[in-house]
Write a protein that holds these residues in place. Structure first.
Motif, PDB file in Angstrom:
ATOM      1  N   ALA A 100       0.766  -1.398  -0.059  1.00  0.00           N
ATOM      2  CA  ALA A 100       0.052  -0.112  -0.099  1.00  0.00           C
ATOM      3  C   ALA A 100       0.936   1.147  -0.120  1.00  0.00           C
ATOM      4  CB  ALA A 100      -0.935   0.123   1.124  1.00  0.00           C
ATOM      5  N   TYR A 101       1.825   1.381   0.903  1.00  0.00           N
ATOM      6  CA  TYR A 101       2.699   2.498   0.999  1.00  0.00           C
ATOM      7  C   TYR A 101       3.688   2.545  -0.265  1.00  0.00           C
ATOM      8  CZ  TYR A 101       1.985   3.185   5.779  1.00  0.00           C
ATOM      9  OH  TYR A 101       1.502   3.426   7.075  1.00  0.00           O
ATOM     10  N   ALA A 102       3.773   1.541  -1.000  1.00  0.00           N
ATOM     11  CA  ALA A 102       4.516   1.510  -2.314  1.00  0.00           C
ATOM     12  C   ALA A 102       3.826   2.035  -3.145  1.00  0.00           C
ATOM     13  CB  ALA A 102       5.014   0.080  -2.703  1.00  0.00           C
ATOM     14  N   CYS A 103       2.519   1.866  -3.283  1.00  0.00           N
ATOM     15  CA  CYS A 103       1.589   2.633  -4.190  1.00  0.00           C
ATOM     16  C   CYS A 103       1.288   4.079  -4.098  1.00  0.00           C
ATOM     17  CB  CYS A 103       0.295   1.707  -4.377  1.00  0.00           C
ATOM     18  SG  CYS A 103       0.387   0.067  -4.888  1.00  0.00           S
ATOM     19  N   GLY A 104       1.877   4.531  -2.751  1.00  0.00           N
ATOM     20  CA  GLY A 104       1.370   5.785  -2.527  1.00  0.00           C
ATOM     21  C   GLY A 104       0.717   6.170  -1.467  1.00  0.00           C
ATOM     22  N   ALA A 105       0.268   5.141  -0.695  1.00  0.00           N
ATOM     23  CA  ALA A 105      -0.600   5.521   0.249  1.00  0.00           C
ATOM     24  C   ALA A 105      -0.017   6.267   1.636  1.00  0.00           C
ATOM     25  CB  ALA A 105      -1.163   4.071   0.896  1.00  0.00           C
ATOM     26  N   THR A 106      -0.772   7.231   2.084  1.00  0.00           N
ATOM     27  CA  THR A 106      -0.405   8.183   3.243  1.00  0.00           C
ATOM     28  C   THR A 106      -0.574   7.025   4.325  1.00  0.00           C
ATOM     29  OG1 THR A 106      -1.243   9.861   2.164  1.00  0.00           O
ATOM     30  CG2 THR A 106      -0.351  10.135   4.287  1.00  0.00           C
ATOM     31  N   ASP A 107      -1.464   6.359   4.562  1.00  0.00           N
ATOM     32  CA  ASP A 107      -1.609   5.643   5.837  1.00  0.00           C
ATOM     33  C   ASP A 107      -2.261   4.631   5.626  1.00  0.00           C
ATOM     34  OD1 ASP A 107      -2.186   6.768   9.301  1.00  0.00           O
ATOM     35  OD2 ASP A 107      -1.362   4.930   8.566  1.00  0.00           O
ATOM     36  N   PHE A 108      -2.762   3.541   6.541  1.00  0.00           N
ATOM     37  CA  PHE A 108      -3.611   2.678   6.477  1.00  0.00           C
ATOM     38  C   PHE A 108      -4.742   2.404   7.714  1.00  0.00           C
ATOM     39  CE2 PHE A 108      -2.326  -0.921   9.192  1.00  0.00           C
ATOM     40  CZ  PHE A 108      -1.006  -0.351   9.463  1.00  0.00           C
ATOM     41  N   VAL A 109      -5.650   1.872   7.641  1.00  0.00           N
ATOM     42  CA  VAL A 109      -6.490   1.641   8.824  1.00  0.00           C
ATOM     43  C   VAL A 109      -7.038   0.503   8.614  1.00  0.00           C
ATOM     44  CG1 VAL A 109      -8.673   2.614   7.550  1.00  0.00           C
ATOM     45  CG2 VAL A 109      -8.522   2.586  10.203  1.00  0.00           C
ATOM     46  N   VAL A 110      -7.206  -0.513   9.636  1.00  0.00           N
ATOM     47  CA  VAL A 110      -7.781  -1.851   9.939  1.00  0.00           C
ATOM     48  C   VAL A 110      -9.094  -1.931  10.126  1.00  0.00           C
ATOM     49  CG1 VAL A 110      -7.387  -4.035  10.964  1.00  0.00           C
ATOM     50  CG2 VAL A 110      -5.356  -2.607  10.678  1.00  0.00           C
ATOM     51  N   LYS A 111      -9.988  -2.712   9.527  1.00  0.00           N
ATOM     52  CA  LYS A 111     -11.340  -3.027   9.897  1.00  0.00           C
ATOM     53  C   LYS A 111     -11.230  -3.879  10.870  1.00  0.00           C
ATOM     54  CE  LYS A 111     -12.928  -2.019   5.092  1.00  0.00           C
ATOM     55  NZ  LYS A 111     -13.493  -2.622   3.741  1.00  0.00           N
ATOM     56  N   PRO A 112     -12.480  -3.972  11.654  1.00  0.00           N
ATOM     57  CA  PRO A 112     -13.420  -3.017  11.776  1.00  0.00           C
ATOM     58  C   PRO A 112     -12.908  -1.678  12.307  1.00  0.00           C
ATOM     59  CG  PRO A 112     -13.802  -4.528  13.583  1.00  0.00           C
ATOM     60  CD  PRO A 112     -12.574  -5.012  12.574  1.00  0.00           C
ATOM     61  N   VAL A 113     -13.316  -0.627  11.754  1.00  0.00           N
ATOM     62  CA  VAL A 113     -12.902   0.874  11.886  1.00  0.00           C
ATOM     63  C   VAL A 113     -13.426   1.480  13.540  1.00  0.00           C
ATOM     64  CG1 VAL A 113     -12.799   3.262  11.312  1.00  0.00           C
ATOM     65  CG2 VAL A 113     -12.945   1.257   9.592  1.00  0.00           C
ATOM     66  N   ASN A 114     -12.100   1.791  14.056  1.00  0.00           N
ATOM     67  CA  ASN A 114     -12.329   2.568  15.222  1.00  0.00           C
ATOM     68  C   ASN A 114     -12.634   4.086  14.800  1.00  0.00           C
ATOM     69  OD1 ASN A 114     -12.231   4.351  17.565  1.00  0.00           O
ATOM     70  ND2 ASN A 114     -11.117   2.778  18.476  1.00  0.00           N
ATOM     71  N   TRP A 115     -14.017   4.349  14.745  1.00  0.00           N
ATOM     72  CA  TRP A 115     -14.303   5.734  13.955  1.00  0.00           C
ATOM     73  C   TRP A 115     -13.546   6.873  14.798  1.00  0.00           C
ATOM     74  CZ3 TRP A 115     -15.612   5.233   9.142  1.00  0.00           C
ATOM     75  CH2 TRP A 115     -16.452   3.884   8.925  1.00  0.00           C
ATOM     76  N   GLU A 116     -13.801   7.120  16.033  1.00  0.00           N
ATOM     77  CA  GLU A 116     -13.260   7.843  16.722  1.00  0.00           C
ATOM     78  C   GLU A 116     -11.629   8.420  16.449  1.00  0.00           C
ATOM     79  OE1 GLU A 116     -13.783   7.817  21.064  1.00  0.00           O
ATOM     80  OE2 GLU A 116     -13.019   9.606  21.469  1.00  0.00           O
ATOM     81  N   ILE A 117     -11.159   7.117  16.431  1.00  0.00           N
ATOM     82  CA  ILE A 117      -9.478   7.647  16.377  1.00  0.00           C
ATOM     83  C   ILE A 117      -9.405   8.050  14.745  1.00  0.00           C
ATOM     84  CG2 ILE A 117      -7.297   6.396  16.207  1.00  0.00           C
ATOM     85  CD1 ILE A 117      -8.209   4.889  18.628  1.00  0.00           C
ATOM     86  N   LEU A 118      -9.989   7.242  13.817  1.00  0.00           N
ATOM     87  CA  LEU A 118      -9.944   7.382  12.272  1.00  0.00           C
ATOM     88  C   LEU A 118     -10.098   8.950  12.054  1.00  0.00           C
ATOM     89  CD1 LEU A 118      -9.376   6.776   9.415  1.00  0.00           C
ATOM     90  CD2 LEU A 118     -11.882   5.876   9.309  1.00  0.00           C
ATOM     91  N   ILE A 119     -11.335   9.474  12.708  1.00  0.00           N
ATOM     92  CA  ILE A 119     -11.783  10.986  12.519  1.00  0.00           C
ATOM     93  C   ILE A 119     -10.539  11.870  13.030  1.00  0.00           C
ATOM     94  CG2 ILE A 119     -13.340  12.785  13.398  1.00  0.00           C
ATOM     95  CD1 ILE A 119     -15.477  10.402  13.225  1.00  0.00           C
ATOM     96  N   HIS A 120     -10.127  11.558  14.151  1.00  0.00           N
ATOM     97  CA  HIS A 120      -8.998  12.371  14.635  1.00  0.00           C
ATOM     98  C   HIS A 120      -7.642  12.397  13.541  1.00  0.00           C
ATOM     99  CE1 HIS A 120     -10.279  13.584  18.242  1.00  0.00           C
ATOM    100  NE2 HIS A 120     -10.562  12.396  18.883  1.00  0.00           N
ATOM    101  N   ARG A 121      -7.437  11.305  12.922  1.00  0.00           N
ATOM    102  CA  ARG A 121      -6.375  11.057  12.049  1.00  0.00           C
ATOM    103  C   ARG A 121      -6.757  11.804  10.736  1.00  0.00           C
ATOM    104  NH1 ARG A 121      -5.577   4.780  12.184  1.00  0.00           N
ATOM    105  NH2 ARG A 121      -3.930   5.093  10.632  1.00  0.00           N
ATOM    106  N   LEU A 122      -7.990  11.629  10.157  1.00  0.00           N
ATOM    107  CA  LEU A 122      -8.330  12.497   9.165  1.00  0.00           C
ATOM    108  C   LEU A 122      -8.269  14.010   9.148  1.00  0.00           C
ATOM    109  CD1 LEU A 122     -11.720  10.458   8.219  1.00  0.00           C
ATOM    110  CD2 LEU A 122      -9.333  10.073   7.305  1.00  0.00           C
ATOM    111  N   HIS A 123      -8.644  14.399  10.274  1.00  0.00           N
ATOM    112  CA  HIS A 123      -8.587  15.940  10.764  1.00  0.00           C
ATOM    113  C   HIS A 123      -7.113  16.331  10.471  1.00  0.00           C
ATOM    114  CE1 HIS A 123     -12.714  17.140  11.236  1.00  0.00           C
ATOM    115  NE2 HIS A 123     -12.902  16.374  11.805  1.00  0.00           N
ATOM    116  N   TYR A 124      -6.163  15.492  11.239  1.00  0.00           N
ATOM    117  CA  TYR A 124      -4.974  15.982  11.366  1.00  0.00           C
ATOM    118  C   TYR A 124      -4.278  15.782  10.087  1.00  0.00           C
ATOM    119  CZ  TYR A 124       0.061  15.592  12.483  1.00  0.00           C
ATOM    120  OH  TYR A 124       1.350  15.720  12.635  1.00  0.00           O
ATOM    121  N   MET A 125      -4.396  14.807   9.006  1.00  0.00           N
ATOM    122  CA  MET A 125      -3.934  14.634   7.797  1.00  0.00           C
ATOM    123  C   MET A 125      -4.393  15.792   6.737  1.00  0.00           C
ATOM    124  SD  MET A 125      -3.923  10.717   6.926  1.00  0.00           S
ATOM    125  CE  MET A 125      -3.742   9.355   8.135  1.00  0.00           C
TER     126      MET A 125
END
Length: 712
Positions: A100-125
């Motif tokens: 994923a990183y080799a293809c240009g991904a900035t980050d990854f997230v594992v399902k099932p998603v912890n929405w609270e943490i993901l939202i913080h990461r999205l705002h930060y990015m």
């Protein structure tokens, strides 16, 4: 669309799972994002071209174009170079993440998603992305302004060696125009001593090539202040084109530099630990490889993963978890500062890059100029000592461990992606050994990882392709020999890998979450088969099913059981769920609630492998259990060990006192059977009667066994 929506950051979500789109819209919309949904990669690429979203989330497994191809295509678009792209996956597979990183991904997230943490990461990015974009725009505007604005100018004539400054330069240096006469020597005295060679080199190049150049450097004012300046310098030529001097425009860019440094720090440093982040580390790793290749040197990478961090983070909250990460980072940086093996590369702001935080509880360390690989092991041992010391956080004392994977350049890879992937893989194998280990990478790990990835690929389609099978092992009455039940055991008939017993794939299914699908399929298949047996009057027995803790702890577990029983119209009393002692003791209060819910449905409950898990027996009286299954390890030793016989008799006595029925598993010999028949053991299971067999053979065994008993 409301007007305020136009100002919200746009999140493009690409996934073929329609249900997940509902969750994304719910959580991200409430978090201040404008969500655009796409259901395949090609559609997502077209929407990206049109909308230029602020951030993109892509599922790896998709039809038409998978997540890797979609990410690579987005990065090739003119507006896709710097947009944050997050890959979504069901597993933390090291090779998949590296891809994923080799293809240009900035980050990854594992399902099932912890929405609270993901939202913080999205705002930060999104914030970091916008800041970098503004930085690029500011630099472009400044470049144009420098050509137009006469902020401070000077002129030097080579023949008479005279230097003229404008008033702004005197003010910049804190000098009085009446008391100071500039010349080339005293001008040089105001240049920061570390930047003098750099400035002189550029001046010689301008004089030699007769071409203009821009030079950034530091000056020291008369009041000893350090300032950043930029100079646009052009050569002066006479009518014959011969060099006669220099002319320059100078601008104080100290404030701009400070803002750039802040923005760069936000983009390249971890906001919790203030260590370099993954992006920054990979840049320096690439430079390190170039230097090592040029100088034919070796270096090592240590990939660290904290043991026990998740439990502390989940129990005490993210604030305590962040404090713990800060303490670990301090111990690592302080320890490495005293080590003669740590790298000594510096970034633009004089910060060492010998340790970085990759994310979560993962750190990476670069050990430069290794004399021998054993040096890396020496540092690994030191790191264990640093981290395993008790950590005091307020009134709490924490204990944490660390697992490490080690790769050595160039033996284990000659590029940053391979070195990091192999170090991650070695760390994964170190964790398999238990807490507090480190492992050097070897090629066998890569082969196992390939096989594991191959199995996982086929596993994702096993349910859809109807490749799962159930085998049934009979359970017989200890005294009469009549068959009274069976244990349903999962098998996988994979066309590519062959017929697989559970030991070959269950642990992987638990790691990647597929155990939830497999477990649901087993329960549905048992209910479906029992409904057929009801119609054929083969219904006077109970069927037991093993439960995974991951499956059991799903919020949807009880509703799934209820809907399955209702769908097949079967009596719940036929069904027994087998749980291990460790599962029951993990969270006793929540477990008690769930077990009582199952009992209300009419389902029976059994403790599997009794005697091998948690040592306390208090839960036997507290929980609504029906059976104890005596572990095969005790049964196996019955004819050889008096201790084993004593343990079995003690378990039987305990079960009788608590009004629990008992089943002895792993019975293989006539001696074992006879011993158990002379005790209070209720039922027997094992190869003495039958191995686990397909449903047709099981029905045949059932018919023959019970007919023979009726005849006698």
């Amino acid at each position: 669309m409301n007007c305020p929506d136009l100002y919200l950051p746009i999140a493009l979500f690409i996934d073929d799972d329609h249900t997940l789109h509902l969750w994304v819209n719910r959580y991200l919309s409430n978090a201040g994002f404008r969500v655009i949904s796409c259901f395949d990669g090609e559609q997502g690429i077209e929407i990206f071209k049109e909308m230029s979203p602020d951030i993109v989330l892509i599922d790896i497994q998709m039809p038409i174009l998978d997540g890797f191809e979609t990410c690579r295509a987005l990065r090739n678009l003119p507006n896709g170079k710097n947009t944050p792209v997050i890959m979504m996956t069901v597993t933390e597979d090291p090779e998949g993440i590296a891809h994923a990183y080799a293809c240009g991904a900035t980050d990854f997230v594992v399902k099932p998603v912890n929405w609270e943490i993901l939202i913080h990461r999205l705002h930060y990015m999104v914030k970091a992305s916008h800041n970098l974009r503004r930085l690029a725009q500011n630099e472009l505007r400044l470049s144009k302004a420098q050509k137009m604005a006469q902020l401070g100018d000077w002129e030097w004539h080579a023949i008479r060696n005279s230097l003229h400054w404008s008033n702004e330069i005197y003010a910049l240096l804190g000098l009085d125009i009446d008391d100071f006469t500039p010349n080339t020597r005293n001008f040089r005295d105001f240049i920061h001593i570390a930047d003098v060679p750099y400035v002189l080199r550029h001046l010689r190049t301008i004089i030699k090539t007769k071409k203009a150049a821009t030079v950034e450097f530091r000056i020291i004012t008369s009041t000893h202040q350090e300032r950043f300046v930029v100079q646009q310098i052009e050569p002066l030529l006479n009518h014959k084109g011969s060099f006669i001097g220099l002319v320059g425009i100078i601008q104080d860019i100290t404030e701009r530099k400070e803002q750039e440094n802040k923005i760069r720090h936000l983009a390249y440093y971890d906001y919790i630990t203030q260590l370099p982040n993954r992006v920054f580390f990979l840049q320096f790793l690439t430079k390190t490889i170039e230097l090592a290749k040029r100088n034919k040197r070796h270096f090592a990478i240590l990939f660290l993963d904290l043991d026990g961090f998740k439990g502390i983070n989940d129990t005490y909250g993210h604030q305590v978890g962040d404090m713990l990460l800060k303490e670990v980072s301090t111990r690592l940086t302080d320890g490495l500062r005293c080590s003669d093996l740590a790298s000594r590369f510096f970034d633009y702001f004089d910060h060492k890059v010998d340790v970085a935080r990759l994310g979560g509880d993962e750190f990476i360390i670069l050990l430069n100029e290794l004399a021998q690989p054993e040096d890396a092991a020496t540092v690994a041992e030191r790191i264990k000592r640093w981290i395993t010391k008790p950590i005091s956080l307020g009134d709490r004392q924490m204990h944490i461990g660390v697992s490490m994977g080690i790769t050595v350049y160039p033996h284990d890879g000659d590029d940053s992606g391979t070195l990091l992937k192999n170090a991650d893989m070695a760390m994964y194998h170190a964790k398999k050994l238990g807490k507090g280990h480190y492992q050097f990478f070897h090629k066998g790990m890569a082969l196992r990882a390939e096989k594991r990835l191959e199995m996982e690929t086929y596993m994702n389609l096993a349910v859809a392709k109807n490749e799962l099978r159930l085998h049934y092992q009979p359970v017989v009455d200890a005294r009469s020999g009549r068959m009274i039940g069976a244990e349903a055991l999962l098998r996988w008939q994979c066309p590519q890998l062959g017929f697989l017993p559970p030991n070959d794939f269950i642990s992987l299914a638990e790691e990647n979450g597929m155990i939830n699908q497999f477990g649901a399929w087993v329960i549905r298949e048992v209910c479906r088969q029992y409904s057929i047996w009801q119609q054929q009057e083969f219904d006077d027995l109970t069927i037991s099913v093993n439960l995974s803790s991951l499956q059991f702890n799903q919020p949807s577990f009880i509703p799934m059981i209820e809907s399955t029983l209702q769908e097949y119209q079967v009596d719940p009393a036929f069904l027994t769920f087998e749980l291990t002692e460790s599962m029951i003791m993990a969270d006793t209060d929540k477990m008690l609630v769930k077990l009582n819910e199952l009992k209300k449905l009419g389902i029976k409950l059994s403790v599997d492998d009794f005697g091998t898990g948690y040592s306390s027996l208090s839960y036997l009286n507290r929980f609504p259990l029906d059976y104890l299954k005596i572990d095969r390890s005790f049964v196996k030793e019955l004819s050889k060990s008096q201790d084993a016989a004593a343990i079995v008799n003690a378990i039987l006595a305990l079960a009788k006192a608590l009004n629990l029925k008992t089943i002895a598993e792993g019975v293989e010999t006539d001696q074992q059977k006879q011993f158990l028949q002379n005790t209070t053991c209720d039922a027997i299971q094992g190869y003495y009667y039958s191995k686990p067999v397909p449903v047709e053979e099981f029905q045949h065994f059932w018919t023959l066994t019970n007919k023979a008993i009726l005849q006698t």
